[in-house]
Design an enzyme around this catalytic site. Sequence first.
Site, PDB file in Angstrom:
ATOM      1  CG  ASN A   9       1.076   2.490  -5.925  1.00  0.00           C
ATOM      2  OD1 ASN A   9      -0.138   2.276  -5.926  1.00  0.00           O
ATOM      3  ND2 ASN A   9       1.970   1.532  -5.745  1.00  0.00           N
ATOM      4  CD1 TRP A  10      -2.554   7.852  -4.060  1.00  0.00           C
ATOM      5  CD2 TRP A  10      -4.759   7.874  -4.423  1.00  0.00           C
ATOM      6  NE1 TRP A  10      -2.906   9.133  -4.392  1.00  0.00           N
ATOM      7  CE2 TRP A  10      -4.257   9.175  -4.630  1.00  0.00           C
ATOM      8  CE3 TRP A  10      -6.123   7.642  -4.608  1.00  0.00           C
ATOM      9  CZ2 TRP A  10      -5.063  10.247  -4.996  1.00  0.00           C
ATOM     10  CZ3 TRP A  10      -6.941   8.711  -4.981  1.00  0.00           C
ATOM     11  CH2 TRP A  10      -6.412   9.995  -5.162  1.00  0.00           C
ATOM     12  CE  LYS A  11       2.605   1.109  -2.232  1.00  0.00           C
ATOM     13  NZ  LYS A  11       3.733   0.686  -1.414  1.00  0.00           N
ATOM     14  CG  HIS A  95       4.217  -2.025  -6.730  1.00  0.00           C
ATOM     15  ND1 HIS A  95       4.342  -2.637  -5.514  1.00  0.00           N
ATOM     16  CD2 HIS A  95       4.559  -0.727  -6.544  1.00  0.00           C
ATOM     17  CE1 HIS A  95       4.742  -1.740  -4.614  1.00  0.00           C
ATOM     18  NE2 HIS A  95       4.880  -0.579  -5.218  1.00  0.00           N
ATOM     19  CD  GLU A  97       3.186  -2.861  -2.012  1.00  0.00           C
ATOM     20  OE1 GLU A  97       2.113  -2.480  -2.503  1.00  0.00           O
ATOM     21  OE2 GLU A  97       3.926  -2.122  -1.325  1.00  0.00           O
ATOM     22  CD  GLU A 167       8.311   1.528  -6.715  1.00  0.00           C
ATOM     23  OE1 GLU A 167       8.022   2.610  -6.226  1.00  0.00           O
ATOM     24  OE2 GLU A 167       7.562   0.544  -6.691  1.00  0.00           O
ATOM     25  N   GLY A 173       8.153   1.514   1.670  1.00  0.00           N
ATOM     26  CA  GLY A 173       7.383   1.529   2.911  1.00  0.00           C
ATOM     27  C   GLY A 173       8.212   1.368   4.169  1.00  0.00           C
ATOM     28  CB  SER A 213      11.249   5.556   1.839  1.00  0.00           C
ATOM     29  OG  SER A 213      10.779   4.349   2.407  1.00  0.00           O
ATOM     30  N   GLY A 234       4.621   6.220  -2.686  1.00  0.00           N
ATOM     31  CA  GLY A 234       3.560   5.492  -1.991  1.00  0.00           C
ATOM     32  C   GLY A 234       3.002   6.332  -0.854  1.00  0.00           C
ATOM     33  N   GLY A 235       3.492   6.088   0.336  1.00  0.00           N
ATOM     34  CA  GLY A 235       2.948   6.708   1.549  1.00  0.00           C
ATOM     35  C   GLY A 235       2.800   8.223   1.462  1.00  0.00           C
TER      36      GLY A 235
HETATM   37  P1  PGA Z   1       6.592   4.157  -0.414  1.00  0.00           P
HETATM   38  O1  PGA Z   1       6.046   3.200  -1.588  1.00  0.00           O
HETATM   39  O2  PGA Z   1       6.792   5.526  -1.009  1.00  0.00           O
HETATM   40  O3  PGA Z   1       5.511   4.125   0.636  1.00  0.00           O
HETATM   41  O4  PGA Z   1       7.876   3.566   0.052  1.00  0.00           O
HETATM   42  C1  PGA Z   1       6.556   3.306  -2.888  1.00  0.00           C
HETATM   43  C2  PGA Z   1       5.872   2.328  -3.804  1.00  0.00           C
HETATM   44  O5  PGA Z   1       5.532   1.221  -3.360  1.00  0.00           O
HETATM   45  O6  PGA Z   1       5.644   2.638  -4.990  1.00  0.00           O
END
Ligand code: PGA
Length: 255
Positions: A9-11, A95, A97, A167, A173, A213, A234-235
Amino acid sequence: MRTPFVAANWKMHKTVAEATAYAAAFRARMETIRAAEVVVAPPFTALHAVAAALDGSPVGVAGQNLHSAPQGAYTGEVSAGMLREAGAGYVIIGHSERRQLFGETDAGVNAKLHAALGAGLVPIVCVGETLDERDSGRMFQVLNRQIAGGLADVELEAAGSVVVAYEPVWAIGTGRNALPAQAQEAHAHIRQRIARALDADGAAACRIIYGGSVKPANAGALAAEPDVDGALVGGAGLDPDSFAEIVAQNAAAAV
Ligand code: PGA
């Protein structure tokens, strides 16, 4: 046996130029991976270009969100059909967020899920508790509500194509991933609740992936848990080499 499912997920990261450069590097790394279903989720602006850059490769493309209506006066929104036409085969829904920053509810997640399934997109439905909910003993209650509400009225034939991402919000994050045993506990619980919402065969077929993470250093241990069927990254998914390493570890855990 469930095929591992691994998504990046590149956000809100990557221009079209950055996204297509990633796609070129990443598809080369994926030529030898057969034992996992692999997806990247670029921002809407780069979706079409990334789908074109990955065309003919085993790597799929996901939207990060969608609107539940097929079209209409919804400024700033994108429909399931538009995602399909731009080259997406998948879409992330609910998600944390989106839930925390943009007010998404379980009912809204459910409407989006039905829109995605109706358009032939594979939905990746995100659930997970906050730290406060976990510390106050409400984790299972929150997961139950998210699963029952989010997956309401899913047809049994569609169940196998639904991916659920566990998640925990405190792990996203933060650099603090759930321990493999914590992920396994939550995933086993989620599978039980899916069995209750759908049926046992549907729950057994459903991929439940872990997000929060995930890094090359912890991906293998998480993937080794019996109910962890992949990762939402994510990251560490922003770099093609580290994402390829996470994919390889998930594929290795399946064989
Ligand atoms: P992260 O994000 O790997 O940076 O913790 C995961 C996500 O939000 O899907």
